[in-house]
Structures are given as structure tokens and as C-alpha cells.
Design a protein around this motif. Sequence first.
Motif, PDB file in Angstrom:
ATOM      1  N   GLY A  46     -11.457 -11.794  -4.919  1.00 20.74           N
ATOM      2  CA  GLY A  46     -10.500 -12.104  -3.873  1.00 20.74           C
ATOM      3  C   GLY A  46      -9.329 -12.948  -4.310  1.00 20.74           C
ATOM      4  O   GLY A  46      -9.182 -14.093  -3.893  1.00 20.74           O
ATOM      5  N   TYR A  47      -8.438 -12.433  -5.148  1.00 24.11           N
ATOM      6  CA  TYR A  47      -7.279 -13.202  -5.606  1.00 24.11           C
ATOM      7  C   TYR A  47      -6.334 -13.567  -4.473  1.00 24.11           C
ATOM      8  O   TYR A  47      -5.693 -14.591  -4.504  1.00 24.11           O
ATOM      9  N   GLY A  48      -6.204 -12.694  -3.483  1.00 21.47           N
ATOM     10  CA  GLY A  48      -5.331 -12.988  -2.364  1.00 21.47           C
ATOM     11  C   GLY A  48      -3.913 -12.483  -2.531  1.00 21.47           C
ATOM     12  O   GLY A  48      -3.059 -12.769  -1.707  1.00 21.47           O
ATOM     13  N   ASP A  49      -3.637 -11.730  -3.595  1.00 24.59           N
ATOM     14  CA  ASP A  49      -2.294 -11.197  -3.778  1.00 24.59           C
ATOM     15  C   ASP A  49      -2.033  -9.995  -2.880  1.00 24.59           C
ATOM     16  O   ASP A  49      -0.894  -9.718  -2.528  1.00 24.59           O
ATOM     17  N   ILE A  50      -3.064  -9.277  -2.481  1.00 23.78           N
ATOM     18  CA  ILE A  50      -2.959  -8.175  -1.531  1.00 23.78           C
ATOM     19  C   ILE A  50      -3.944  -8.468  -0.401  1.00 23.78           C
ATOM     20  O   ILE A  50      -5.145  -8.551  -0.640  1.00 23.78           O
ATOM     21  N   VAL A  51      -3.417  -8.662   0.783  1.00 21.68           N
ATOM     22  CA  VAL A  51      -4.272  -8.973   1.930  1.00 21.68           C
ATOM     23  C   VAL A  51      -3.869  -8.098   3.118  1.00 21.68           C
ATOM     24  O   VAL A  51      -2.701  -7.776   3.285  1.00 21.68           O
ATOM     25  N   PRO A  52      -4.838  -7.708   3.927  1.00 20.65           N
ATOM     26  CA  PRO A  52      -4.497  -6.948   5.129  1.00 20.65           C
ATOM     27  C   PRO A  52      -3.851  -7.853   6.174  1.00 20.65           C
ATOM     28  O   PRO A  52      -4.208  -9.028   6.298  1.00 20.65           O
ATOM     29  N   ILE A  53      -2.887  -7.300   6.925  1.00 18.71           N
ATOM     30  CA  ILE A  53      -2.235  -8.097   7.957  1.00 18.71           C
ATOM     31  C   ILE A  53      -2.489  -7.552   9.354  1.00 18.71           C
ATOM     32  O   ILE A  53      -2.294  -8.265  10.326  1.00 18.71           O
ATOM     33  N   THR A  54      -2.954  -6.311   9.454  1.00 15.36           N
ATOM     34  CA  THR A  54      -3.259  -5.763  10.773  1.00 15.36           C
ATOM     35  C   THR A  54      -4.671  -6.155  11.168  1.00 15.36           C
ATOM     36  O   THR A  54      -5.513  -6.476  10.322  1.00 15.36           O
ATOM     37  N   PHE A  68       0.862  -1.180   0.000  1.00 14.58           N
ATOM     38  CA  PHE A  68       0.000   0.000   0.000  1.00 14.58           C
ATOM     39  C   PHE A  68       0.903   1.237   0.000  1.00 14.58           C
ATOM     40  O   PHE A  68       1.014   1.937   0.992  1.00 14.58           O
ATOM     41  N   ASN A  69       1.531   1.511  -1.133  1.00 14.73           N
ATOM     42  CA  ASN A  69       2.517   2.592  -1.182  1.00 14.73           C
ATOM     43  C   ASN A  69       1.929   3.966  -1.467  1.00 14.73           C
ATOM     44  O   ASN A  69       2.590   4.961  -1.255  1.00 14.73           O
ATOM     45  N   ASN A  70       0.710   4.061  -1.986  1.00 18.21           N
ATOM     46  CA  ASN A  70       0.034   5.350  -2.122  1.00 18.21           C
ATOM     47  C   ASN A  70      -1.459   5.152  -1.887  1.00 18.21           C
ATOM     48  O   ASN A  70      -1.925   4.034  -1.702  1.00 18.21           O
ATOM     49  N   ALA A  71      -2.185   6.261  -1.912  1.00 20.72           N
ATOM     50  CA  ALA A  71      -3.595   6.211  -1.516  1.00 20.72           C
ATOM     51  C   ALA A  71      -4.442   5.314  -2.413  1.00 20.72           C
ATOM     52  O   ALA A  71      -5.391   4.694  -1.951  1.00 20.72           O
ATOM     53  N   PHE A  72      -4.096   5.218  -3.686  1.00 21.06           N
ATOM     54  CA  PHE A  72      -4.919   4.412  -4.582  1.00 21.06           C
ATOM     55  C   PHE A  72      -4.300   3.056  -4.915  1.00 21.06           C
ATOM     56  O   PHE A  72      -4.786   2.345  -5.774  1.00 21.06           O
ATOM     57  N   SER A  73      -3.242   2.675  -4.232  1.00 23.37           N
ATOM     58  CA  SER A  73      -2.672   1.345  -4.471  1.00 23.37           C
ATOM     59  C   SER A  73      -3.591   0.251  -3.937  1.00 23.37           C
ATOM     60  O   SER A  73      -3.508  -0.893  -4.379  1.00 23.37           O
ATOM     61  N   GLY A  74      -4.456   0.592  -3.014  1.00 23.32           N
ATOM     62  CA  GLY A  74      -5.418  -0.380  -2.503  1.00 23.32           C
ATOM     63  C   GLY A  74      -6.629  -0.540  -3.392  1.00 23.32           C
ATOM     64  O   GLY A  74      -7.549  -1.301  -3.064  1.00 23.32           O
ATOM     65  N   PHE A  75      -6.653   0.169  -4.523  1.00 26.53           N
ATOM     66  CA  PHE A  75      -7.812   0.069  -5.411  1.00 26.53           C
ATOM     67  C   PHE A  75      -7.961  -1.342  -5.975  1.00 26.53           C
ATOM     68  O   PHE A  75      -9.069  -1.845  -6.116  1.00 26.53           O
ATOM     69  N   TRP A  76      -6.835  -1.994  -6.280  1.00 23.75           N
ATOM     70  CA  TRP A  76      -6.893  -3.385  -6.751  1.00 23.75           C
ATOM     71  C   TRP A  76      -7.491  -4.279  -5.673  1.00 23.75           C
ATOM     72  O   TRP A  76      -8.324  -5.132  -5.946  1.00 23.75           O
ATOM     73  N   TRP A  77      -7.065  -4.046  -4.423  1.00 21.07           N
ATOM     74  CA  TRP A  77      -7.633  -4.813  -3.316  1.00 21.07           C
ATOM     75  C   TRP A  77      -9.130  -4.551  -3.203  1.00 21.07           C
ATOM     76  O   TRP A  77      -9.928  -5.471  -3.011  1.00 21.07           O
ATOM     77  N   ALA A  78      -9.536  -3.273  -3.332  1.00 21.35           N
ATOM     78  CA  ALA A  78     -10.953  -2.925  -3.206  1.00 21.35           C
ATOM     79  C   ALA A  78     -11.790  -3.567  -4.305  1.00 21.35           C
ATOM     80  O   ALA A  78     -12.890  -4.066  -4.043  1.00 21.35           O
ATOM     81  N   ILE A  79     -11.279  -3.591  -5.519  1.00 18.79           N
ATOM     82  CA  ILE A  79     -12.013  -4.221  -6.618  1.00 18.79           C
ATOM     83  C   ILE A  79     -12.187  -5.714  -6.332  1.00 18.79           C
ATOM     84  O   ILE A  79     -13.283  -6.261  -6.461  1.00 18.79           O
ATOM     85  N   ASN A  80     -11.127  -6.373  -5.934  1.00 16.99           N
ATOM     86  CA  ASN A  80     -11.204  -7.807  -5.660  1.00 16.99           C
ATOM     87  C   ASN A  80     -12.102  -8.116  -4.476  1.00 16.99           C
ATOM     88  O   ASN A  80     -12.817  -9.117  -4.472  1.00 16.99           O
ATOM     89  N   THR A  81     -12.049  -7.293  -3.451  1.00 17.85           N
ATOM     90  CA  THR A  81     -12.831  -7.565  -2.252  1.00 17.85           C
ATOM     91  C   THR A  81     -14.307  -7.256  -2.461  1.00 17.85           C
ATOM     92  O   THR A  81     -15.168  -8.062  -2.122  1.00 17.85           O
ATOM     93  N   LEU A  82     -14.621  -6.098  -3.019  1.00 19.59           N
ATOM     94  CA  LEU A  82     -16.019  -5.698  -3.171  1.00 19.59           C
ATOM     95  C   LEU A  82     -16.739  -6.503  -4.243  1.00 19.59           C
ATOM     96  O   LEU A  82     -17.940  -6.703  -4.155  1.00 19.59           O
ATOM     97  N   LEU A  83     -16.028  -6.962  -5.234  1.00 17.96           N
ATOM     98  CA  LEU A  83     -16.664  -7.758  -6.275  1.00 17.96           C
ATOM     99  C   LEU A  83     -16.502  -9.253  -6.033  1.00 17.96           C
ATOM    100  O   LEU A  83     -16.777 -10.060  -6.904  1.00 17.96           O
ATOM    101  N   THR A  84     -16.048  -9.611  -4.849  1.00 18.53           N
ATOM    102  CA  THR A  84     -15.954 -10.980  -4.313  1.00 18.53           C
ATOM    103  C   THR A  84     -15.097 -11.916  -5.160  1.00 18.53           C
ATOM    104  O   THR A  84     -15.359 -13.102  -5.209  1.00 18.53           O
TER     105      THR A  84
END
Length: 109
Positions: free
Chosen positions: A48-56, A30-46
Motif C-alpha cells: 500500500g504505497y498510496g501513490d494510486i488510491v481510489p476516490i469513488t 487508470f488510463n487502461n485496463a491494466f494500469s490498475g495492476f500496480w494498485w492491485a499488487i500493492n493492495t493485495l500484498l498489503t
Amino acid sequence: MSSIFIVLILMVAASLMMYSLEHKAQPEVFNNAFSGFWWAINTLLTVGYGDIVPITFAGKICGAIMTFLGVGMVAIPTGILSAGFVEQMTPKPKAKETHYCPNCGQKLD
């Protein structure tokens, strides 16, 4: 169109929220504000590739909430559209035709 707009707003919000929660723990992911957009697309559209996952912990809670919202944002409009199609395809009973006199307007037997 309104459903697509709501999903886009939700994706931007999820991306920004995940960036603020995960940037310190994963600055390379998550190096900039919109780098999580790929995560958001995968998560919200179900997908879920799993290449970006939260760890906290906070990121995981946010991810779970966003997953539920994503399922709801896809399921609710689908149900509304399906109900509309069923309503259009269901034959409606024909009303009994009544005839009226064109001159006086009285009901004809």
C-alpha cells in the motif's frame, strides 16, 4: 503453486474491477485496463504505497474488499505450511514392537 496462481488471478480481477470503477473519475491514473495492476499488487500484498488510491465510493469499497482478500490469500497458505512444518517436526510416539515367527507367523512373547 496453487496459492500463487490464485493470487495472480485475484490481482488481474482486482485490476480490471478497479479500472471499471475508477476510470471515469481518474482517467490519468487508470488510463487502461491494466494500469490498475500496480494498485492491485500493492493492495493485495498489503504494501500500500498510496501513490494510486481510489476516490469513488465504489472504488473504496472494492479496495477494502480486495485488501481483506489479499491478507487472507497470504495468511491462509502460511498457516497451512506452518502446520505442515510443525507436524513434521513433532516427534511421533514409537509403537511397541511386536515380533512374529517368520515360519508360522505367530506372535512371539
